[in-house]
Design a protein around this motif. Structure first.
Motif, mmCIF file in Angstrom:
data_model
loop_
_atom_site.group_PDB
_atom_site.id
_atom_site.type_symbol
_atom_site.label_atom_id
_atom_site.label_comp_id
_atom_site.label_asym_id
_atom_site.label_seq_id
_atom_site.Cartn_x
_atom_site.Cartn_y
_atom_site.Cartn_z
ATOM 1 N N TYR A 185 -4.127 1.198 6.712
ATOM 2 C CA TYR A 185 -5.105 -0.023 5.957
ATOM 3 C C TYR A 185 -5.898 -0.566 6.824
ATOM 4 O O TYR A 185 -7.070 -0.690 6.436
ATOM 5 N N ILE A 212 -4.281 -3.418 -4.877
ATOM 6 C CA ILE A 212 -4.786 -4.221 -3.707
ATOM 7 C C ILE A 212 -6.250 -4.381 -3.916
ATOM 8 O O ILE A 212 -6.987 -3.507 -4.371
ATOM 9 N N CYS A 217 -7.294 1.053 -7.446
ATOM 10 C CA CYS A 217 -5.686 1.123 -6.531
ATOM 11 C C CYS A 217 -4.717 1.006 -7.603
ATOM 12 O O CYS A 217 -4.664 -0.057 -8.013
ATOM 13 N N PRO A 218 -3.660 1.861 -7.375
ATOM 14 C CA PRO A 218 -2.558 1.773 -8.454
ATOM 15 C C PRO A 218 -1.519 0.644 -8.401
ATOM 16 O O PRO A 218 -1.022 0.106 -9.259
ATOM 17 N N VAL A 219 -1.758 -0.028 -7.223
ATOM 18 C CA VAL A 219 -0.963 -1.190 -6.887
ATOM 19 C C VAL A 219 -1.677 -2.530 -6.783
ATOM 20 O O VAL A 219 -1.265 -3.453 -6.464
ATOM 21 N N PHE A 278 -6.089 7.559 5.116
ATOM 22 C CA PHE A 278 -4.645 7.040 4.736
ATOM 23 C C PHE A 278 -3.746 8.297 4.784
ATOM 24 O O PHE A 278 -2.541 8.037 4.436
ATOM 25 N N CYS A 323 0.670 -1.189 -0.133
ATOM 26 C CA CYS A 323 0.064 0.006 0.183
ATOM 27 C C CYS A 323 0.546 1.345 -0.053
ATOM 28 O O CYS A 323 1.662 1.361 0.789
ATOM 29 N N MET A 324 0.319 2.274 -0.875
ATOM 30 C CA MET A 324 1.284 3.428 -1.232
ATOM 31 C C MET A 324 0.702 4.505 -0.254
ATOM 32 O O MET A 324 1.166 5.620 -0.168
ATOM 33 N N THR A 325 -0.447 4.319 0.637
ATOM 34 C CA THR A 325 -1.405 5.435 1.498
ATOM 35 C C THR A 325 -1.635 6.305 0.515
ATOM 36 O O THR A 325 -1.752 7.492 0.995
ATOM 37 N N CYS A 326 -2.000 6.138 -1.018
ATOM 38 C CA CYS A 326 -2.266 7.317 -1.566
ATOM 39 C C CYS A 326 -3.841 7.810 -1.299
ATOM 40 O O CYS A 326 -4.108 9.079 -1.703
ATOM 41 N N GLY A 327 -4.678 6.879 -0.704
ATOM 42 C CA GLY A 327 -5.902 7.281 -0.443
ATOM 43 C C GLY A 327 -6.909 7.164 -1.729
ATOM 44 O O GLY A 327 -8.091 7.419 -1.642
ATOM 45 N N ASN A 328 -6.440 6.763 -2.781
ATOM 46 C CA ASN A 328 -7.406 6.478 -3.926
ATOM 47 C C ASN A 328 -8.576 5.601 -3.530
ATOM 48 O O ASN A 328 -9.692 6.050 -3.963
ATOM 49 N N CYS A 329 -8.515 4.693 -2.820
ATOM 50 C CA CYS A 329 -9.353 3.814 -2.534
ATOM 51 C C CYS A 329 -10.482 4.457 -1.781
ATOM 52 O O CYS A 329 -11.924 4.430 -1.889
HETATM 53 S S1 SF4 Z 1 -5.578 2.791 -3.260
HETATM 54 FE FE1 SF4 Z 1 -4.275 1.234 -2.914
HETATM 55 S S2 SF4 Z 1 -2.165 2.105 -2.484
HETATM 56 FE FE2 SF4 Z 1 -3.657 3.675 -2.507
HETATM 57 S S3 SF4 Z 1 -4.265 3.800 -0.122
HETATM 58 FE FE3 SF4 Z 1 -5.589 2.630 -0.962
HETATM 59 S S4 SF4 Z 1 -4.873 0.492 -0.731
HETATM 60 FE FE4 SF4 Z 1 -3.179 1.639 -0.422
#
Ligand code: SF4
Ligand code: SF4
Length: 394
Positions: free
Chosen positions: A330, A364, A360-362, A310, A271-277
């Motif tokens: 998370y 998850i 989620c850019p990665v 996040f 998780c990049m803690t980007c907050g997209n989710c």
């Molecule tokens: S979108 Fe993915 S990477 Fe970004 S905070 Fe949520 S779980 Fe983490």
């Protein structure tokens, strides 16, 4: 006729595709601004529309974790795309709202609250899971001790045109969450789009008096048994091909018991803690407040803005962040969605829309994380019991 989830019998009618523009025109004549799905920046977003041609006609989408791609299909279906990154909270609970303005006066400040006068909005193409998300935000903003006046004022001025899903997204899991793919309540009109080799029409269900009034102003006829069956098979086909699933049995207890599971370290490593989710989630509602002043110090404004659990700042109090690690953030998000939300509001905070998986850019995937938690719980029954044991010993 059909039965709604509340057991009320509803009559179904049919509107031909050729009359869909008339339907939109009637809503405009009744004073609604039309908001619907449209293609923008290679995605489908919810924007102001004026005509059928503004809808993503003929488009479909491919979604997977961390992946979204629009493509043009060979059928001119109006609602063939699933959910994009936007949800209706963009209109009901805007990302940025000015709360008040202050102007320096002789001897002090004149503070004026912002008077929000919302437009009448017709939301076109609201999916079943999104109706549940709106209902969830209603609980947060209007059903508790405190009411959000901005949300409530806008909520009272929306006309909802639901669309039962005719194509499933690979990241959807509404059947697991009992939120779709058929709209059961919370709409003024609900449409099922039926595309056949020689005909294109909508089976329409009325959910309110306002809906019945709009329907009566456009050409329509009672649905035949064949038309009703055709509509039902569209929805059944969607339900049968759901992209993902989540076992929700005992999920709240599982998450409460999993506080110390090593799986949180595993997800934190990705998780990049980007907050997209949280931004794309139709139920997330956290906000922050920002004060701004001009350079002269003569005027000041207070704004409410979407925030995310996040960010480090979100849990910052008196010299430090309570949740300083990705793991803790998370864990907070997922535990709130699937467990503590139930204690707070009586329902899950997740409606199974799949947006957090797609965006989620990665990549998850909340459904995979739940499976991993279950597996961990079975293989190491005591692995996550740290908090419980501490609690019991307290
Ligand atoms: S979108 Fe993915 S990477 Fe970004 S905070 Fe949520 S779980 Fe983490
Ligand atoms: S947690 Fe994810 S799947 Fe659930 S409602 Fe939010 S965005 Fe949709």
């Amino acid at each position: 006729m059909t039965k709604s989830s509340k057991g009320k019998t509803r009559i179904k009618r049919v509107v031909e595709r050729d009359d869909f523009q008339t339907f939109l025109d009637v809503l405009v004549e009744k004073g609604y601004r039309l908001i619907g799905p449209t293609v923008r920046d290679n995605t489908v977003t919810y924007e102001e529309i004026a005509s059928v041609s503004d809808l993503p006609v003929g488009y479909t989408d491919e979604q997977e974790k961390g992946t979204y791609r629009l493509q043009k299909g060979d059928k001119p279906i109006l609602f063939g795309c699933g959910l994009g990154p936007h949800s209706w909270k963009k209109y009901l609970y805007p990302a940025s709202v000015r709360l008040w303005r202050a102007r320096r006066m002789e001897g002090g400040f004149d503070v004026q609250s912002e008077a929000h006068v919302p437009d009448r909005l017709a939301l076109i193409g609201v999916r079943a899971c999104e109706l549940h998300a709106i209902e969830t935000q209603d609980q947060v903003f209007t059903d508790g001790t405190y009411t959000d006046p901005t949300y409530q004022a806008q909520r009272e001025k929306v006309f909802i045109v639901a669309v039962n899903c005719g194509r499933v997204g690979k990241t959807c899991f509404c059947t697991s969450m009992n939120t779709g793919p058929q709209a059961a309540s919370g709409f003024d009109l609900a449409l099922t789009e039926v595309f056949e080799s020689n005909r294109h029409y909508f089976v329409v269900e009325t959910g309110s008096d306002a809906g019945a009034e709009v329907l009566s102003a456009i050409p329509n006829h009672p649905a035949t048994d064949d038309e009703i069956r055709a509509g039902e098979s569209v929805i059944a086909e969607t339900a049968a091909h759901m992209g993902r699933s989540m076992d929700i049995s005992g999920l709240k207890a599982l998450l409460y018991a999993s506080y110390d599971y090593p799986q949180w370290d595993n997800v934190a490593a990705r998780c990049m803690t980007c907050g997209n989710c949280t931004m794309v989630c139709p139920t997330c509602f956290c906000s922050t407040v920002e004060d701004v002043t001009d350079l002269t110090g003569d005027t000041a404004e207070r704004w409410r803005k979407w925030d995310s659990c996040f960010t480090m700042d979100f849990s910052y109090i008196v010299g430090g962040s309570i949740r300083s690690s990705a793991k803790s953030r998370y864990r907070q998000w997922m535990t709130h969605k699937l467990a503590t939300w139930i204690d707070q509001f009586g329902t899950s905070g997740c409606v199974g829309c799949g947006r957090c998986i797609t965006w989620c850019p990665v990549g998850i995937d909340i459904t995979e994380e739940v499976r991993a938690m279950r597996a961990e719980s079975k293989s190491k029954p005591d692995a996550g019991m740290g908090r419980k044991k501490k609690h019991e010993n307290a």
